[in-house]
Design a protein around this motif. Structure first.
Motif, PDB file in Angstrom:
ATOM      1  N   GLY A 165      -9.411   5.461  -7.675  1.00 46.07           N
ATOM      2  CA  GLY A 165      -9.499   4.134  -7.065  1.00 46.07           C
ATOM      3  C   GLY A 165      -8.161   3.657  -6.537  1.00 46.07           C
ATOM      4  O   GLY A 165      -8.072   3.090  -5.446  1.00 46.07           O
ATOM      5  N   LYS A 166      -7.105   3.903  -7.306  1.00 45.17           N
ATOM      6  CA  LYS A 166      -5.772   3.481  -6.883  1.00 45.17           C
ATOM      7  C   LYS A 166      -5.323   4.286  -5.664  1.00 45.17           C
ATOM      8  O   LYS A 166      -4.698   3.746  -4.748  1.00 45.17           O
ATOM      9  N   THR A 167      -5.665   5.566  -5.655  1.00 51.01           N
ATOM     10  CA  THR A 167      -5.316   6.416  -4.522  1.00 51.01           C
ATOM     11  C   THR A 167      -6.006   5.945  -3.248  1.00 51.01           C
ATOM     12  O   THR A 167      -5.373   5.763  -2.197  1.00 51.01           O
ATOM     13  N   LEU A 168      -7.327   5.738  -3.332  1.00 55.21           N
ATOM     14  CA  LEU A 168      -8.087   5.317  -2.163  1.00 55.21           C
ATOM     15  C   LEU A 168      -7.723   3.899  -1.737  1.00 55.21           C
ATOM     16  O   LEU A 168      -7.742   3.586  -0.539  1.00 55.21           O
ATOM     17  N   LEU A 169      -7.389   3.065  -2.713  1.00 51.91           N
ATOM     18  CA  LEU A 169      -6.962   1.699  -2.390  1.00 51.91           C
ATOM     19  C   LEU A 169      -5.757   1.727  -1.465  1.00 51.91           C
ATOM     20  O   LEU A 169      -5.716   1.005  -0.453  1.00 51.91           O
ATOM     21  N   SER A 170      -4.777   2.554  -1.783  1.00 51.85           N
ATOM     22  CA  SER A 170      -3.568   2.645  -0.963  1.00 51.85           C
ATOM     23  C   SER A 170      -3.895   3.154   0.438  1.00 51.85           C
ATOM     24  O   SER A 170      -3.427   2.599   1.441  1.00 51.85           O
ATOM     25  N   LEU A 171      -4.704   4.209   0.524  1.00 45.17           N
ATOM     26  CA  LEU A 171      -5.031   4.799   1.820  1.00 45.17           C
ATOM     27  C   LEU A 171      -5.850   3.840   2.683  1.00 45.17           C
ATOM     28  O   LEU A 171      -5.590   3.705   3.887  1.00 45.17           O
ATOM     29  N   GLU A 172      -6.817   3.158   2.088  1.00 47.14           N
ATOM     30  CA  GLU A 172      -7.634   2.208   2.838  1.00 47.14           C
ATOM     31  C   GLU A 172      -6.808   1.029   3.322  1.00 47.14           C
ATOM     32  O   GLU A 172      -6.967   0.555   4.452  1.00 47.14           O
ATOM     33  N   THR A 173      -5.920   0.560   2.449  1.00 49.63           N
ATOM     34  CA  THR A 173      -5.066  -0.572   2.805  1.00 49.63           C
ATOM     35  C   THR A 173      -4.196  -0.242   4.009  1.00 49.63           C
ATOM     36  O   THR A 173      -4.094  -1.030   4.952  1.00 49.63           O
ATOM     37  N   VAL A 174      -3.566   0.920   3.979  1.00 47.61           N
ATOM     38  CA  VAL A 174      -2.694   1.331   5.079  1.00 47.61           C
ATOM     39  C   VAL A 174      -3.494   1.447   6.380  1.00 47.61           C
ATOM     40  O   VAL A 174      -3.047   0.993   7.444  1.00 47.61           O
ATOM     41  N   PHE A 175      -4.672   2.037   6.313  1.00 41.84           N
ATOM     42  CA  PHE A 175      -5.493   2.228   7.510  1.00 41.84           C
ATOM     43  C   PHE A 175      -5.847   0.893   8.160  1.00 41.84           C
ATOM     44  O   PHE A 175      -5.635   0.694   9.367  1.00 41.84           O
ATOM     45  N   GLY A 189       0.816  -1.212   0.000  1.00 33.07           N
ATOM     46  CA  GLY A 189       0.000   0.000   0.000  1.00 33.07           C
ATOM     47  C   GLY A 189       0.851   1.264   0.000  1.00 33.07           C
ATOM     48  O   GLY A 189       0.558   2.220  -0.721  1.00 33.07           O
ATOM     49  N   ILE A 190       1.920   1.238   0.794  1.00 33.78           N
ATOM     50  CA  ILE A 190       2.797   2.408   0.880  1.00 33.78           C
ATOM     51  C   ILE A 190       3.537   2.638  -0.431  1.00 33.78           C
ATOM     52  O   ILE A 190       3.609   3.763  -0.940  1.00 33.78           O
ATOM     53  N   THR A 191       4.105   1.576  -1.005  1.00 30.67           N
ATOM     54  CA  THR A 191       4.861   1.724  -2.253  1.00 30.67           C
ATOM     55  C   THR A 191       3.948   2.042  -3.436  1.00 30.67           C
ATOM     56  O   THR A 191       4.347   2.744  -4.366  1.00 30.67           O
ATOM     57  N   MET A 214       2.560   6.634  -7.349  1.00 31.59           N
ATOM     58  CA  MET A 214       1.743   7.720  -7.880  1.00 31.59           C
ATOM     59  C   MET A 214       2.368   9.078  -7.578  1.00 31.59           C
ATOM     60  O   MET A 214       2.296  10.011  -8.386  1.00 31.59           O
ATOM     61  N   GLY A 215       3.002   9.188  -6.411  1.00 32.64           N
ATOM     62  CA  GLY A 215       3.668  10.431  -6.055  1.00 32.64           C
ATOM     63  C   GLY A 215       4.824  10.745  -6.990  1.00 32.64           C
ATOM     64  O   GLY A 215       5.022  11.896  -7.388  1.00 32.64           O
TER      65      GLY A 215
END
Length: 278
Positions: A220-230, A195-197, A202-203
């Motif tokens: 979707g890809k942005t929110l996927l990363s944030l949700e995964t980390v949370f 999720g972090i990588t 994207m950054g």
């Protein structure tokens, strides 16, 4: 389509993306091996598996369609500008394929290993049916106008929604059992790394292109990363802080120790009785 402005950033984008792919892909295996070693899926929530399969199937449809279809790519450029880059990388497609296959295999394990009284809840079943029904209805809406970018965006929204809710049944099960036994923490640690990588990739693209379009162009890809980390952080807290694993050796030895203590008590009682008789 826009080209890269910096070769080092382009290389970094590819490297970080494939690190995310490896981390996320390997994250499926600890649970598979844990199930195999225990010959049991007790502790692994079946609602999570069903929702996860729907999530990864939807994400695969979105990634593969946008990555391989020139027609959909043209619609993307018409919406966001021809000087933008497609926000789906090869590692995204590769991960989606792998995720669908491994999730399906884990579901197969449910049918061949001991599962106790666990079963899929009616709520998860209804959600799954509703999601695919919506996808089917949207297909007939998109068909006349060939609105395929809009249509695959529906699948991107589905995967975001499923990611947000798929972890909840497992988190609740861990809370109810006050244990994470049967739920692989290795899966979570690798998932967190992915999720972090994934977000970092994207950054890097945004820095090179000097724009944030790729963040909301593929929300979707942005929110996927944030949700995964949370959720991964939540599971880490459950595993290491709230419900730390018990000493397996001690718990396994406990019945024998209790048996030995009982035997010693009986022997002592017999000795005392014999001494009294004498």
């Amino acid at each position: 389509m826009a080209s890269w402005n910096s070769l080092p950033l382009e290389v970094s984008y590819q490297v970080v993306g494939w690190i995310a792919f490896v981390s996320w892909s390997i994250s499926f295996y600890p649970q598979v091996f844990l199930n195999y070693r225990r010959k049991s899926v007790v502790g692994l929530n079946f609602d999570f598996l069903l929702l996860n399969f729907t999530k990864h199937s939807s994400y695969f449809i979105y990634n593969a369609s946008l990555f391989f279809s020139p027609f959909i790519q043209r619609q993307y450029f018409e919406k966001y500008g021809s000087d933008e880059m497609i926000p789906v990388a090869a590692n995204d497609v590769a991960f989606s394929i792998h995720a669908v296959v491994l999730t399906a295999f884990t579901i197969f394990q449910v049918f061949i290993y001991e599962r106790g009284s666990q079963k899929v809840s009616k709520t998860a079943g209804v959600i799954t049916v509703a999601v695919w029904t919506v996808a089917t209805v949207c297909l007939f809406i998109a068909w006349p106008k060939q609105s395929w970018l809009w249509y695959i965006s529906i699948f991107n929204s589905i995967q975001v929604f499923m990611t947000a809710i798929k972890y909840i049944p497992q988190a609740i099960m861990n809370f109810a059992r006050k244990s994470t036994e049967g739920w692989s923490i290795g899966n979570i640690l690798l998932d967190l790394s992915g999720g972090i990588t994934n977000f970092a990739q994207m950054g890097i693209q945004s820095i090179d292109q000097r724009t944030l379009v790729n963040f909301y162009g593929n929300i979707g890809k942005t929110l996927l990363s944030l949700e995964t980390v949370f959720f991964d952080l939540l599971f880490i807290i459950q595993h290491y802080v709230l419900y730390p694993a018990r000493d397996t050796k001690s718990s396994e030895a406990a019945p024998f120790l209790r048996s030995a203590e009982s035997s010693n008590t009986k022997l002592k009682a017999n000795d005392d009785s014999m001494s009294h008789d004498v």
